[in-house]
Write a protein that holds these residues in place. Structure first.
Motif, PDB file in Angstrom:
ATOM      1  N   HIS A 123      68.560  88.117 -73.180  1.00  0.00           N
ATOM      2  CA  HIS A 123      67.300  88.204 -73.930  1.00  0.00           C
ATOM      3  C   HIS A 123      67.384  87.502 -75.288  1.00  0.00           C
ATOM      4  O   HIS A 123      66.369  87.131 -75.867  1.00  0.00           O
ATOM      5  N   ALA A 124      68.603  87.304 -75.783  1.00  0.00           N
ATOM      6  CA  ALA A 124      68.798  86.709 -77.110  1.00  0.00           C
ATOM      7  C   ALA A 124      69.291  85.267 -77.054  1.00  0.00           C
ATOM      8  O   ALA A 124      69.346  84.602 -78.088  1.00  0.00           O
ATOM      9  N   ALA A 125      69.639  84.787 -75.867  1.00  0.00           N
ATOM     10  CA  ALA A 125      70.223  83.448 -75.728  1.00  0.00           C
ATOM     11  C   ALA A 125      69.232  82.374 -76.172  1.00  0.00           C
ATOM     12  O   ALA A 125      68.032  82.467 -75.925  1.00  0.00           O
ATOM     13  N   GLY A 126      69.766  81.364 -76.846  1.00  0.00           N
ATOM     14  CA  GLY A 126      68.954  80.225 -77.263  1.00  0.00           C
ATOM     15  C   GLY A 126      68.058  80.479 -78.466  1.00  0.00           C
ATOM     16  O   GLY A 126      67.223  79.644 -78.802  1.00  0.00           O
ATOM     17  N   ARG A 127      68.247  81.589 -79.141  1.00  0.00           N
ATOM     18  CA  ARG A 127      67.398  81.944 -80.285  1.00  0.00           C
ATOM     19  C   ARG A 127      68.116  81.814 -81.629  1.00  0.00           C
ATOM     20  O   ARG A 127      67.562  82.165 -82.655  1.00  0.00           O
ATOM     21  N   GLY A 128      69.350  81.316 -81.608  1.00  0.00           N
ATOM     22  CA  GLY A 128      70.092  81.119 -82.844  1.00  0.00           C
ATOM     23  C   GLY A 128      70.811  82.355 -83.362  1.00  0.00           C
ATOM     24  O   GLY A 128      71.479  82.292 -84.397  1.00  0.00           O
ATOM     25  N   PHE A 129      70.696  83.473 -82.661  1.00  0.00           N
ATOM     26  CA  PHE A 129      71.339  84.704 -83.124  1.00  0.00           C
ATOM     27  C   PHE A 129      72.865  84.593 -83.104  1.00  0.00           C
ATOM     28  O   PHE A 129      73.548  85.047 -84.021  1.00  0.00           O
ATOM     29  N   MET A 130      73.403  83.991 -82.043  1.00  0.00           N
ATOM     30  CA  MET A 130      74.860  83.891 -81.950  1.00  0.00           C
ATOM     31  C   MET A 130      75.418  82.902 -82.972  1.00  0.00           C
ATOM     32  O   MET A 130      76.501  83.118 -83.512  1.00  0.00           O
ATOM     33  N   ARG A 131      74.701  81.854 -83.266  1.00  0.00           N
ATOM     34  CA  ARG A 131      75.168  80.908 -84.292  1.00  0.00           C
ATOM     35  C   ARG A 131      75.250  81.631 -85.638  1.00  0.00           C
ATOM     36  O   ARG A 131      76.228  81.502 -86.368  1.00  0.00           O
ATOM     37  N   GLU A 132      74.218  82.398 -85.961  1.00  0.00           N
ATOM     38  CA  GLU A 132      74.234  83.151 -87.214  1.00  0.00           C
ATOM     39  C   GLU A 132      75.346  84.203 -87.189  1.00  0.00           C
ATOM     40  O   GLU A 132      76.080  84.372 -88.166  1.00  0.00           O
ATOM     41  N   GLY A 133      75.477  84.914 -86.065  1.00  0.00           N
ATOM     42  CA  GLY A 133      76.526  85.929 -85.941  1.00  0.00           C
ATOM     43  C   GLY A 133      77.919  85.340 -86.032  1.00  0.00           C
ATOM     44  O   GLY A 133      78.805  85.905 -86.683  1.00  0.00           O
ATOM     45  N   LEU A 134      78.123  84.169 -85.412  1.00  0.00           N
ATOM     46  CA  LEU A 134      79.427  83.521 -85.479  1.00  0.00           C
ATOM     47  C   LEU A 134      79.752  83.124 -86.917  1.00  0.00           C
ATOM     48  O   LEU A 134      80.887  83.274 -87.365  1.00  0.00           O
ATOM     49  N   GLY A 135      78.765  82.656 -87.650  1.00  0.00           N
ATOM     50  CA  GLY A 135      78.984  82.338 -89.060  1.00  0.00           C
ATOM     51  C   GLY A 135      79.423  83.560 -89.848  1.00  0.00           C
ATOM     52  O   GLY A 135      80.318  83.479 -90.701  1.00  0.00           O
ATOM     53  N   LEU A 136      78.824  84.715 -89.560  1.00  0.00           N
ATOM     54  CA  LEU A 136      79.202  85.952 -90.240  1.00  0.00           C
ATOM     55  C   LEU A 136      80.628  86.370 -89.883  1.00  0.00           C
ATOM     56  O   LEU A 136      81.399  86.804 -90.748  1.00  0.00           O
ATOM     57  N   VAL A 137      80.982  86.233 -88.596  1.00  0.00           N
ATOM     58  CA  VAL A 137      82.335  86.607 -88.157  1.00  0.00           C
ATOM     59  C   VAL A 137      83.367  85.669 -88.781  1.00  0.00           C
ATOM     60  O   VAL A 137      84.419  86.122 -89.238  1.00  0.00           O
ATOM     61  N   VAL A 138      83.081  84.377 -88.809  1.00  0.00           N
ATOM     62  CA  VAL A 138      84.018  83.423 -89.416  1.00  0.00           C
ATOM     63  C   VAL A 138      84.230  83.771 -90.885  1.00  0.00           C
ATOM     64  O   VAL A 138      85.376  83.828 -91.363  1.00  0.00           O
ATOM     65  N   ARG A 139      83.152  84.036 -91.595  1.00  0.00           N
ATOM     66  CA  ARG A 139      83.276  84.396 -93.011  1.00  0.00           C
ATOM     67  C   ARG A 139      84.099  85.677 -93.176  1.00  0.00           C
ATOM     68  O   ARG A 139      84.957  85.776 -94.053  1.00  0.00           O
ATOM     69  N   TYR A 140      83.876  86.673 -92.318  1.00  0.00           N
ATOM     70  CA  TYR A 140      84.618  87.926 -92.373  1.00  0.00           C
ATOM     71  C   TYR A 140      86.103  87.695 -92.047  1.00  0.00           C
ATOM     72  O   TYR A 140      86.990  88.221 -92.720  1.00  0.00           O
ATOM     73  N   ALA A 141      86.368  86.881 -91.007  1.00  0.00           N
ATOM     74  CA  ALA A 141      87.750  86.622 -90.596  1.00  0.00           C
ATOM     75  C   ALA A 141      88.523  85.881 -91.684  1.00  0.00           C
ATOM     76  O   ALA A 141      89.687  86.188 -91.943  1.00  0.00           O
ATOM     77  N   PHE A 142      87.874  84.907 -92.333  1.00  0.00           N
ATOM     78  CA  PHE A 142      88.550  84.149 -93.385  1.00  0.00           C
ATOM     79  C   PHE A 142      88.587  84.923 -94.699  1.00  0.00           C
ATOM     80  O   PHE A 142      89.413  84.626 -95.560  1.00  0.00           O
ATOM     81  N   GLY A 143      87.733  85.920 -94.847  1.00  0.00           N
ATOM     82  CA  GLY A 143      87.709  86.737 -96.052  1.00  0.00           C
ATOM     83  C   GLY A 143      88.490  88.022 -95.879  1.00  0.00           C
ATOM     84  O   GLY A 143      89.675  88.095 -96.208  1.00  0.00           O
ATOM     85  N   GLU A 144      87.846  89.026 -95.339  1.00  0.00           N
ATOM     86  CA  GLU A 144      88.447  90.357 -95.205  1.00  0.00           C
ATOM     87  C   GLU A 144      89.722  90.369 -94.372  1.00  0.00           C
ATOM     88  O   GLU A 144      90.672  91.080 -94.697  1.00  0.00           O
ATOM     89  N   LEU A 145      89.738  89.631 -93.257  1.00  0.00           N
ATOM     90  CA  LEU A 145      90.924  89.625 -92.396  1.00  0.00           C
ATOM     91  C   LEU A 145      92.003  88.670 -92.899  1.00  0.00           C
ATOM     92  O   LEU A 145      93.115  88.675 -92.381  1.00  0.00           O
TER      93      LEU A 145
END
Length: 189
Positions: free
Chosen positions: A104-126
């Motif tokens: 239901h969420a595919a192709g709507r840009g949600f995963m691109r935004e979510g991946l950006g958040l995870v990358v920032r978290y992984a390079f920051g907090e982790l």
């Protein structure tokens, strides 16, 4: 229905990321069942609450893993999931990403935004230095997501992962903190 969760790691304009919980089992399993056509033959997330429980527990309890549910800020529905696996500390400071959108969420840009958040978290907090995504060559959507997030193609690994009864070839995509900083500096000019 807007659901409030006690822990949110990060939020963007349309999505947020938060940890897996046992309470997400019903929705996760339902979304995974609805997404079978999208996921196959690349991905096999748990489609029952019982299988989800073991999957989520593994992500919650294993210090070499960090699991993130991507949720839509408007309403709280799960849009997908992104996991950092094989986390190594010390001189390597690396992890491998695995992810999937729900249909239901595919192709709507949600995963691109979510991946950006995870990358920032992984390079920051982790405090990781490098993230790697391993993708089967025919998975165009996953390759587009990796490329769009700034990952670069580093190589090809024949018979890399055992998926759906066979050893599958994979492309290796990677992003480092240095690459991200150079990309950000280049965009600022």
């Amino acid at each position: 229905m807007l659901r409030m969760h006690p822990v949110t790691f990060a939020e963007g304009p349309r999505v947020g990321i938060r940890p897996y919980t046992r309470a997400d089992g019903v929705e996760f399993a339902r979304r995974a069942r609805e997404s079978r056509a999208l996921h196959r033959p690349w991905l096999f997330p748990p489609t029952t609450v019982e299988k989800y429980a073991g999957y989520a527990d593994g992500l919650i309890e294993d210090p070499a893993k960090a699991g993130f549910l991507v949720y839509e800020r408007a309403g709280g529905a799960l849009a997908g999931f992104i996991n950092v696996n094989d986390i190594v500390e010390g001189g390597f400071r690396s992890g491998s990403l695995g992810y999937g959108a729900f249909a239901h969420a595919a192709g709507r840009g949600f995963m691109r935004e979510g991946l950006g958040l995870v990358v920032r978290y992984a390079f920051g907090e982790l405090r990781l230095h490098r993230l790697e995504i391993n993708v089967q060559p025919g998975n165009a959507a996953s390759i587009a997501l990796a490329r769009g997030a700034g990952f670069r193609l580093e190589g090809f690994s024949p018979e890399f992962l055992f998926i759906d009864g066979a050893w599958r070839d994979h492309q290796r995509w990677a992003l480092t903190t240095g690459m991200r900083a150079r990309d950000a500096a280049g965009k600022g000019r």
